[in-house]
Design an enzyme around this catalytic site. Sequence first.
Site, PDB file in Angstrom:
ATOM      1  N   LYS A   1      49.355 -32.514  71.224  1.00  0.00           N
ATOM      2  CA  LYS A   1      49.430 -32.654  72.671  1.00  0.00           C
ATOM      3  C   LYS A   1      48.561 -33.842  73.082  1.00  0.00           C
ATOM      4  CE  LYS A   1      48.963 -29.822  76.827  1.00  0.00           C
ATOM      5  NZ  LYS A   1      48.518 -28.514  77.331  1.00  0.00           N
TER       6      LYS A   1
ATOM      7  N   ASP B   1      58.690 -23.006  83.009  1.00  0.00           N
ATOM      8  CA  ASP B   1      58.504 -23.792  81.778  1.00  0.00           C
ATOM      9  C   ASP B   1      57.172 -23.446  81.117  1.00  0.00           C
ATOM     10  OD1 ASP B   1      57.671 -25.108  84.239  1.00  0.00           O
ATOM     11  OD2 ASP B   1      56.909 -26.714  82.967  1.00  0.00           O
TER      12      ASP B   1
ATOM     13  N   ASP C   1      49.914 -23.043  78.276  1.00  0.00           N
ATOM     14  CA  ASP C   1      49.584 -24.012  79.310  1.00  0.00           C
ATOM     15  C   ASP C   1      48.289 -23.674  80.029  1.00  0.00           C
ATOM     16  OD1 ASP C   1      49.398 -25.812  81.494  1.00  0.00           O
ATOM     17  OD2 ASP C   1      51.512 -26.267  81.223  1.00  0.00           O
TER      18      ASP C   1
ATOM     19  N   ARG D   1      60.514 -21.589  75.779  1.00  0.00           N
ATOM     20  CA  ARG D   1      60.100 -21.142  77.105  1.00  0.00           C
ATOM     21  C   ARG D   1      61.293 -20.563  77.853  1.00  0.00           C
ATOM     22  NH1 ARG D   1      56.079 -25.576  77.986  1.00  0.00           N
ATOM     23  NH2 ARG D   1      55.852 -26.463  75.906  1.00  0.00           N
TER      24      ARG D   1
ATOM     25  N   GLY E   1      60.474 -31.300  79.687  1.00  0.00           N
ATOM     26  CA  GLY E   1      60.423 -31.505  78.240  1.00  0.00           C
ATOM     27  C   GLY E   1      59.036 -31.934  77.837  1.00  0.00           C
TER      28      GLY E   1
ATOM     29  N   ASP F   1      51.913 -40.931  81.196  1.00  0.00           N
ATOM     30  CA  ASP F   1      51.584 -41.854  80.104  1.00  0.00           C
ATOM     31  C   ASP F   1      51.671 -41.192  78.732  1.00  0.00           C
ATOM     32  OD1 ASP F   1      49.440 -40.150  80.202  1.00  0.00           O
ATOM     33  OD2 ASP F   1      47.949 -41.680  80.711  1.00  0.00           O
ATOM     34  N   GLY F   2      51.994 -39.902  78.709  1.00  0.00           N
ATOM     35  CA  GLY F   2      52.109 -39.224  77.422  1.00  0.00           C
ATOM     36  C   GLY F   2      50.782 -38.888  76.774  1.00  0.00           C
TER      37      GLY F   2
ATOM     38  N   ARG G   1      47.998 -28.016  68.894  1.00  0.00           N
ATOM     39  CA  ARG G   1      48.263 -26.675  69.410  1.00  0.00           C
ATOM     40  C   ARG G   1      49.148 -25.913  68.429  1.00  0.00           C
ATOM     41  NH1 ARG G   1      50.330 -26.073  75.506  1.00  0.00           N
ATOM     42  NH2 ARG G   1      52.239 -27.068  74.778  1.00  0.00           N
TER      43      ARG G   1
HETATM   44  P1  AMP Z   1      52.574 -29.028  82.885  1.00  0.00           P
HETATM   45  O1  AMP Z   1      52.062 -29.163  84.274  1.00  0.00           O
HETATM   46  O2  AMP Z   1      51.546 -29.279  81.865  1.00  0.00           O
HETATM   47  O3  AMP Z   1      53.317 -27.759  82.655  1.00  0.00           O
HETATM   48  O4  AMP Z   1      53.628 -30.215  82.703  1.00  0.00           O
HETATM   49  C1  AMP Z   1      54.804 -30.313  83.436  1.00  0.00           C
HETATM   50  C2  AMP Z   1      55.671 -31.443  82.903  1.00  0.00           C
HETATM   51  O5  AMP Z   1      55.012 -32.701  83.072  1.00  0.00           O
HETATM   52  C3  AMP Z   1      56.004 -31.325  81.423  1.00  0.00           C
HETATM   53  O6  AMP Z   1      57.326 -31.758  81.225  1.00  0.00           O
HETATM   54  C4  AMP Z   1      54.996 -32.262  80.782  1.00  0.00           C
HETATM   55  O7  AMP Z   1      55.468 -32.753  79.564  1.00  0.00           O
HETATM   56  C5  AMP Z   1      54.904 -33.370  81.822  1.00  0.00           C
HETATM   57  N1  AMP Z   1      53.607 -34.073  81.738  1.00  0.00           N
HETATM   58  C6  AMP Z   1      52.416 -33.598  82.100  1.00  0.00           C
HETATM   59  N2  AMP Z   1      51.453 -34.510  81.886  1.00  0.00           N
HETATM   60  C7  AMP Z   1      52.043 -35.607  81.381  1.00  0.00           C
HETATM   61  C8  AMP Z   1      51.589 -36.900  80.935  1.00  0.00           C
HETATM   62  N3  AMP Z   1      50.299 -37.242  80.976  1.00  0.00           N
HETATM   63  N4  AMP Z   1      52.510 -37.742  80.453  1.00  0.00           N
HETATM   64  C9  AMP Z   1      53.802 -37.419  80.397  1.00  0.00           C
HETATM   65  N5  AMP Z   1      54.303 -36.244  80.793  1.00  0.00           N
HETATM   66  C10 AMP Z   1      53.437 -35.325  81.280  1.00  0.00           C
HETATM   67 MG    MG Z   2      53.553 -26.880  80.809  1.00  0.00          MG
END
Ligand code: AMP
Ligand code: MG
Length: 474
Positions: free
Chosen positions: A111, A246, A256, A181, A88, A123-124, A174
């Site tokens: 983002k 995803d 991504d 997805r 998510g 950490d979001g 974004r």
């Molecule tokens: P991604 O590798 O960007 O496709 O991310 C994979 C998953 O990890 C997704 O659910 C993102 O929301 C989560 N995610 C990636 N980076 C962070 C972050 N810094 N804080 C929280 N969730 C993250």
């Molecule tokens: Mg992603």
Amino acid sequence: MSLDLPFDNSYGRLPERFYTRLGPTPVSKPGLVAINAPLAERLGLDTANLTSPDGIAVLAGNSVPGGADPLAQVYAGHQFGNFVPQLGDGRALLLGEVVAPDGVRFDIQLKGSGPTPYSRMGDGRAWLGPVMREYLVSEAMAALGIPTTRALAAVTTGETVVREGAMPGAVLTRIATSHIRVGTFQFFAARDDRDALEALVAHALERHYPGRTTALELLEGVIERQARLIASWMGVGFVHGVMNTDNMTISGETIDYGPCAFLDSYHPMRVFSSIDHAGRYAYGRQPDVAMWDLAQLAISLLPLIGNTEQAQTALDRFPELFRSAWSGVFRAKLGLATAEDGDDELARDLLDRMADGQADFTNTFRALGTPAARDEFLDPTAYDDWEAAWNARLLSEGVTSVDRAARIAAANPAVIPRTHRIEQAIQAGVAGDFGPFTRLHKALSTPYEIARENLDLTRAPLADEIVPRTFCGT
Ligand code: AMP
Ligand code: MG
């Protein structure tokens, strides 16, 4: 005065189990890095508004404009082949949707906007490097004519984010025709939630495939768009790097920009991502991986399609759809106007020789027919042999050398976002100098034309400039 954006939030009208409603987490000191004025205009938004203090507050997540309905979307996904039943938006929020003057609906997503229930250990947040990279690469893709999410704005937060060290925090705005997805379908399929699947199919069809009405037609549409998309990636030497389910959209847009990279010297098995040890997402594997991801979509939709054979037939069309899209892309790259038997072999022969000769992908194609092309090869006679066959083929369609040069220049970009240039721009940006970022972004906005003063941006990296590994940037 609060910013007025013409929101109409269709995703927020879906059932509550599709998302978690929450607002962004404010930051200490928003600062504008970049605003994409042409994109703002395309969306029907006012750039002056967006760059006002109120606008920047919105772009940083410090204020939620009227009509927005911020929410984190839930999805699942296969990451490197392993199914994760719940992912998510862990560091992003859908602020809402706007309908552009031409009637096209777009998601506006922040983002790096703070933690959500889907943040897991994260950490979001995002740091400036990945935000600059996504801005540069997604906008380069758009300028190359490749379907992609876009970057409307980048802001710094005035806060630090801990990664390899303390890095400056940033937020990317974004834009996408949607963020649905393959993994969104997988989320509900894994829960046997047929009602949700039906609602999602109807929503996706309405947004992306008007006129189609069934889950099978949705599957067929996604397969067609992804076949074209992956062929267009192959044509510019793009390695996505993390083709998890995803990270595959239903719209057919590239999404991504984590560990992605454009090839410098060509090799089909080139991998850049630091976490892709097995080369699962290598350049040359992308078509097969796309097919694998699409199979996961087919499986998720099976309860609605009801007929395994029909789903299989749809999926089985992918290789031929891809092959035909690939042929079109590479025929254009070779300057060919017509289609003849043997064209694919001619293109593949060149690629094989480029791999052996360690030729630069972008510069070789751009230089075809000139002495600069043969200089790309460790053994230039490997190119000479190929060029003789190519010339014979060009003659067969009566193309003059002037036509040919114009065709080559129109189908082969001069400038692509090379990893070492992105890294240089990021390093300067972190030090407070966004000059290299702005210059690179501008050159990438007209990739088929290159100004003399930007010729350095077309150069392959020198030995000490090569960036062999890329990172997700999370
Ligand atoms: P991604 O590798 O960007 O496709 O991310 C994979 C998953 O990890 C997704 O659910 C993102 O929301 C989560 N995610 C990636 N980076 C962070 C972050 N810094 N804080 C929280 N969730 C993250
Ligand atoms: Mg992603």
